[in-house]
Scaffold this motif. Structure first.
Motif, short mmCIF file in Angstrom:
data_model
loop_
_atom_site.label_atom_id
_atom_site.label_comp_id
_atom_site.label_asym_id
_atom_site.label_seq_id
_atom_site.Cartn_x
_atom_site.Cartn_y
_atom_site.Cartn_z
N LEU A 1 -4.38 -8.07 -8.28
CA LEU A 1 -3.83 -6.75 -8.53
C LEU A 1 -3.53 -6.64 -10.01
O LEU A 1 -2.67 -7.34 -10.54
N GLU A 2 -4.27 -5.78 -10.70
CA GLU A 2 -4.10 -5.63 -12.14
C GLU A 2 -2.94 -4.69 -12.45
O GLU A 2 -2.46 -3.95 -11.59
N GLN A 3 -2.50 -4.72 -13.71
CA GLN A 3 -1.32 -3.95 -14.09
C GLN A 3 -1.49 -2.45 -13.91
O GLN A 3 -0.52 -1.74 -13.65
N ASP A 4 -2.73 -1.97 -14.04
CA ASP A 4 -2.95 -0.53 -13.89
C ASP A 4 -3.18 -0.12 -12.45
O ASP A 4 -3.52 1.03 -12.16
N GLY A 5 -3.00 -1.06 -11.49
CA GLY A 5 -3.17 -0.76 -10.08
C GLY A 5 -4.56 -1.01 -9.56
O GLY A 5 -4.80 -0.90 -8.35
N SER A 6 -5.50 -1.34 -10.44
CA SER A 6 -6.86 -1.68 -10.00
C SER A 6 -6.82 -3.00 -9.25
O SER A 6 -5.94 -3.84 -9.47
N ILE A 7 -7.80 -3.20 -8.39
CA ILE A 7 -7.89 -4.43 -7.60
C ILE A 7 -9.22 -5.11 -7.89
O ILE A 7 -10.28 -4.53 -7.68
N THR B 1 -2.06 8.01 -0.77
CA THR B 1 -1.13 7.24 -1.60
C THR B 1 -0.62 6.01 -0.85
O THR B 1 -0.58 4.89 -1.39
N ARG B 2 -0.25 6.18 0.41
CA ARG B 2 0.27 5.05 1.19
C ARG B 2 -0.81 4.00 1.44
O ARG B 2 -0.54 2.79 1.44
N ALA B 3 -2.06 4.46 1.62
CA ALA B 3 -3.16 3.52 1.82
C ALA B 3 -3.48 2.77 0.53
O ALA B 3 -3.82 1.58 0.56
N VAL B 4 -3.38 3.46 -0.61
CA VAL B 4 -3.55 2.78 -1.90
C VAL B 4 -2.47 1.71 -2.05
O VAL B 4 -2.75 0.56 -2.45
N ALA B 5 -1.23 2.06 -1.72
CA ALA B 5 -0.13 1.10 -1.81
C ALA B 5 -0.39 -0.11 -0.91
O ALA B 5 -0.14 -1.26 -1.30
N ALA B 6 -0.90 0.13 0.29
CA ALA B 6 -1.20 -0.96 1.22
C ALA B 6 -2.28 -1.87 0.65
O ALA B 6 -2.19 -3.10 0.74
N ASN B 7 -3.32 -1.28 0.06
CA ASN B 7 -4.36 -2.08 -0.59
C ASN B 7 -3.77 -2.96 -1.68
O ASN B 7 -4.13 -4.13 -1.82
N GLN B 8 -2.85 -2.40 -2.45
CA GLN B 8 -2.24 -3.16 -3.54
C GLN B 8 -1.37 -4.30 -3.00
O GLN B 8 -1.36 -5.41 -3.57
N CYS B 9 -0.66 -4.06 -1.91
CA CYS B 9 0.13 -5.12 -1.29
C CYS B 9 -0.76 -6.27 -0.85
O CYS B 9 -0.46 -7.45 -1.10
N VAL B 10 -1.87 -5.94 -0.17
CA VAL B 10 -2.76 -6.97 0.35
C VAL B 10 -3.43 -7.72 -0.79
O VAL B 10 -3.55 -8.95 -0.76
N ALA B 11 -3.85 -7.00 -1.83
CA ALA B 11 -4.49 -7.64 -2.98
C ALA B 11 -3.53 -8.60 -3.68
O ALA B 11 -3.92 -9.67 -4.14
#
Length: 233
Positions: free
Chosen positions: A51-57, A120-130
């Motif tokens: 998980l990168e600082q800008d939210g990219s995975i 937005t919530r799905a993006v957040a979930a992706n970031q949690c998993v990453a």
């Protein structure tokens, strides 16, 4: 009924049958073939998720030869099609060390979800998993979320608890499941997804549209059947 009328009705029926057969043949030809069907998500334990600082995975091996950026909205039908057709082929190229994918997730379809914040919530979930670090877990979660589990626009979407259950099925740790179920990254995901949307709009010279794949600053034509192979040869 006269013989003339009978022949006329028979001709109409025959014409309708011919049209139906032609449409069926065309539909079959137009249906895209799933690439590398049966491969599944990433398998190599050496593949990591960052998980990168800008939210990219970032998903790939440290020694991979090429990096591409894929912009996707979790509610986007076209993104679902892209993952359905090419997701397994991409996973294999990642396993082979030929490709790193930077997923840049956006949320401009929030308003088209019933909850009004699903993207937005799905993006957040992706970031949690990453953030959990496992490439195979993230790949499985991401592939499921964009294909078999992707909600339709305007239809019922997934709760945070349901997103966490998908992450659990993918093998995510308890701390990751807690991150997803509590929505711990929703606020930051809203900010990073908006920034990614703006970046995509700038890259496309106008409004953002997904899916969009870039190799550096060059937009990749994902309508070309062999685009993944072309990138990794």
């Amino acid at each position: 009924m006269s013989s003339v009328t009978t022949y006329a009705l028979g001709g109409v029926a025959l014409a309708l049958i011919v049209l139906i057969v032609i449409a069926a043949i065309r539909w079959g030809r137009d249906e895209a073939t799933v690439r590398n069907d049966g491969y599944g998500p990433v398998r190599d334990p050496g593949v990591g998720a960052v998980l990168e600082q800008d939210g990219s995975i970032l998903l790939g091996r440290p020694d991979a030869k090429k990096t591409i950026d894929i912009f996707e909205d979790p509610l986007c039908p076209g993104c679902g099609n892209l993952e359905h057709i090419y997701g397994q082929e991409i996973a294999q190229k990642i396993d082979e060390g030929k490709l790193v994918v930077r997923y840049r997730l956006v949320n401009f379809l929030d308003s088209r979800s019933r909850s009004k914040d699903y993207s937005t919530r799905a993006v957040a979930a992706n970031q949690c998993v990453a953030q959990g670090g496992s490439g195979s877990v993230y790949s499985k979660f991401h592939l499921e979320l964009f294909t078999t589990k992707r909600p339709s626009e305007g239809g019922a979407d997934l709760t945070n608890a349901e997103l966490a259950a998908i992450a659990g099925d993918a093998g995510a740790s308890e701390s990751v499941l807690q991150c997803v179920s509590t929505g711990a990254k929703v606020d930051s995901a809203r900010t990073t997804a908006k920034a990614q949307t703006d970046a995509l709009g700038a890259a496309l010279g106008g409004s953002a549209a997904t899916p969009a794949v870039f190799e550096g600053t060059t937009k990749v034509d994902v309508n070309a059947e062999d685009w993944v192979v072309s990138l990794t040869n």
